[in-house]
Write an enzyme that holds these catalytic residues in place. Structure first.
Site, PDB file in Angstrom:
ATOM      1  N   ASP A   1       0.825  -1.313  -0.057  1.00  0.00           N
ATOM      2  CA  ASP A   1      -0.041  -0.051  -0.083  1.00  0.00           C
ATOM      3  C   ASP A   1       0.857   1.234   0.134  1.00  0.00           C
ATOM      4  OD1 ASP A   1      -2.788   1.276   0.270  1.00  0.00           O
ATOM      5  OD2 ASP A   1      -1.902   1.885   2.083  1.00  0.00           O
TER       6      ASP A   1
ATOM      7  N   ASN B   1      -0.509 -10.980  -4.173  1.00  0.00           N
ATOM      8  CA  ASN B   1      -0.272 -12.450  -4.244  1.00  0.00           C
ATOM      9  C   ASN B   1       1.102 -12.709  -3.500  1.00  0.00           C
ATOM     10  OD1 ASN B   1      -2.190 -12.573  -6.400  1.00  0.00           O
ATOM     11  ND2 ASN B   1      -0.996 -11.522  -7.598  1.00  0.00           N
TER      12      ASN B   1
ATOM     13  N   LYS C   1       3.871 -15.272  -2.970  1.00  0.00           N
ATOM     14  CA  LYS C   1       4.505 -16.254  -3.604  1.00  0.00           C
ATOM     15  C   LYS C   1       5.466 -17.035  -2.602  1.00  0.00           C
ATOM     16  CE  LYS C   1       3.662 -14.232  -7.777  1.00  0.00           C
ATOM     17  NZ  LYS C   1       3.100 -15.045  -8.782  1.00  0.00           N
TER      18      LYS C   1
ATOM     19  N   ARG D   1     -10.211   9.965 -13.519  1.00  0.00           N
ATOM     20  CA  ARG D   1      -9.824  10.018 -12.054  1.00  0.00           C
ATOM     21  C   ARG D   1      -9.104   8.667 -11.452  1.00  0.00           C
ATOM     22  NH1 ARG D   1     -14.449  10.574  -8.672  1.00  0.00           N
ATOM     23  NH2 ARG D   1     -13.073  10.573  -6.968  1.00  0.00           N
ATOM     24  N   LYS D   2      -8.975   7.599 -12.211  1.00  0.00           N
ATOM     25  CA  LYS D   2      -8.407   6.403 -12.020  1.00  0.00           C
ATOM     26  C   LYS D   2      -7.018   6.042 -12.383  1.00  0.00           C
ATOM     27  CE  LYS D   2     -13.001   4.311 -12.575  1.00  0.00           C
ATOM     28  NZ  LYS D   2     -13.796   3.152 -13.191  1.00  0.00           N
TER      29      LYS D   2
END
Length: 188
Positions: free
Chosen positions: A112, A134, A136, A157-158
């Site tokens: 994050d 993920n 691993k 906006r993405k």
């Protein structure tokens, strides 16, 4: 198996700077690339600590901020040519989950943090829409972890940002994933 203590690495060396020798060498090579103009410093754990204490407020609720490097150390640089961020992190004893390995929540927090900094570099004011991870392989404590983070695409906006965390010696992927971020409209 490595035995980790709060203030020493696996060979019993004190961790005053927070980096074990292998991590320090990688950190120094990233700084040389920055000094050569190849990379731009985005964020460093010690800079976050200074920013929080200098402003006199906390950006997130926590205690023992002076011991953040016992949770993790991290640094992230941006490469304008490649449109990619490169960095280094090292999980400390306060991030332990299974004995000798980083907790999955600490790894997700690092995911994050690194994706948010790339997004803020692009949009300045954003929030997580979703973040996938993920797992691993387990990430050993006090070992250098290479970070790569890049913007896949933007649409209105993405912003879609992918990342991976790798073993510094052989580039084996410990964890990878993707994220979607939304640009926030000003509240003022």
């Amino acid at each position: 198996m490595r035995k980790i203590t709060d203030e020493r690495d696996s060979e019993g060396m004190e961790l005053e700077s927070g980096w074990v020798p292998e991590s320090q060498a990688i950190y120094n090579s990233l700084l040389k690339r920055k000094d050569a103009g190849e990379l731009k410093l985005m964020v460093e754990t010690s800079n976050v600590i200074k920013m929080i204490t200098r402003e006199g407020r906390l950006l997130f609720p926590t205690s023992g901020l002076e011991d953040l490097n016992k949770m993790y150390n991290s640094v992230l640089f941006y490469d304008e040519k490649e449109k990619k961020a490169y960095g280094l992190c090292q999980f400390g004893p306060y991030a332990q989950g299974p004995v000798g390995y980083a907790h999955g929540g600490a790894i997700a927090t690092m995911a994050d943090v690194i994706t948010s900094h790339v997004c803020m570099f692009i949009l300045h004011n954003c929030m997580t829409r979703y973040l996938t991870i993920n797992y691993k392989r387990g990430i050993p404590l006090n070992c250098p972890v290479l970070l790569e983070v890049w913007c896949v695409k933007t649409e209105g906006r993405k912003v879609w940002i992918d990342y991976k965390m790798m073993n510094a010696k052989d580039k084996t992927v410990y964890a990878d994933g993707e994220s979607l971020w939304l640009h926030l409209k000003s509240v003022l």
